[in-house]
Design an enzyme around this catalytic site. Sequence first.
Site, short mmCIF file in Angstrom:
data_model
loop_
_atom_site.label_atom_id
_atom_site.label_comp_id
_atom_site.label_asym_id
_atom_site.label_seq_id
_atom_site.Cartn_x
_atom_site.Cartn_y
_atom_site.Cartn_z
N GLU A 150 0.82 -1.21 0.00
CA GLU A 150 0.00 0.00 0.00
C GLU A 150 0.86 1.27 0.00
O GLU A 150 0.56 2.26 0.66
CB GLU A 150 -0.99 -0.03 1.17
CG GLU A 150 -1.97 -1.17 1.01
CD GLU A 150 -3.15 -1.11 1.93
OE1 GLU A 150 -3.58 0.01 2.28
OE2 GLU A 150 -3.66 -2.18 2.29
N GLY A 151 1.93 1.21 -0.76
CA GLY A 151 2.86 2.32 -0.87
C GLY A 151 4.05 2.10 0.04
O GLY A 151 3.91 2.08 1.26
#
Length: 378
Positions: A362-363
Amino acid sequence: MDFNFTPDQLALKKMAQEVVAKEITPYALEMDHNGKMRPGLLEKLDEAGLVGLVVPEEFDGPGLDAVTIALIYEELGKGCAGVATSVAANALASYPVILMGTDAQKKHYFDIINSGKLAAFALTEPGAGSDAGAVATTAVKDGDDHYILNGTKCFITNGGIADVFVIFANARKSAGIRGLTAFIVDRGTPGFSVGKEEEKMGIRASNTCELILDNVRIPTTNRLGREGEGFKIAMKTLDAARPLVGAVSVGIAQAAFDAAVKYSKEREQFGKPIASFQLVQAMLADMAIAVETARLLVYKACWLKDQNLPFAKEAAMAKCYAADVAMKVTTDAVQVLGGYGYIKEYPTEKYMRDAKIMQIYEGTNQIQRLVIANQILY
């Protein structure tokens, strides 16, 4: 500033603690070894209302605020980060529908979630990780009413067990992020299949698979928003989800810290518990400070979101810091336990393996720092 929680929030947190204590923690090492959730667990989680936490009230969901969801996700993270990841992936896949879905799309999607099924968010590809503009999966118009999707997605949480997917594809050749478009795709659609299942270092109870789209024909009514809005949808989705990754990270760190404290009181060396040694005390104090700081960052980001205030910077801070804390605290917990911390009989080595992905998915935390810098400078 009020640090009190409402009676409803405390009741939901207690309920989550009870479910985790009964259904997850006793089986966490077994699920880690087997690489999947134990049979019947998903149904237990659904019965407790933990599968569709972000479903809006108007679509028969609990309509919970972000702070309450973070409280629950921390408890799930304490029990097993793999299970927490599977549940959190439902939230991740739901945000695009919440943000841009029509009423018809929301009803179709949330009816599936409300029936206890899982969803998956499919953005990542072999050649497109942090660079969302490099997505090579294509969406080609087939008349006015359909699209044909072709491509491969990788590292998709719940990919092999989800019933509904939010898939990102490029609808404009060589347009980069300007062509990125989001679609709802149901399992069983002709041409859609699941590829290999990944053998992971941590969060092994969660399912992570490759997805293959071979001339998948879907109606235009499955498109979320307009063509080219996919990048905006993805970024807003990740903003919303990042504090929840932070919450799971806090749960992992808290569980590791608790294990280290317990062991330090029981383990004797040189005739006394190692908790009496100042070097061990200093480690435990630093761990406690880090966990509490991460928790407060998560709460603040969630509170800002609930107040409809700008929160992108704080979301990135919460995810980045909490993930780094999870990695540091779990590593220190292994150190406190010494040789016992390194063997699979104790949960600390699992906490350490689980923590690593928090800095990646998620990043990555490097991307989080770029997001934070961009918010500061521009």
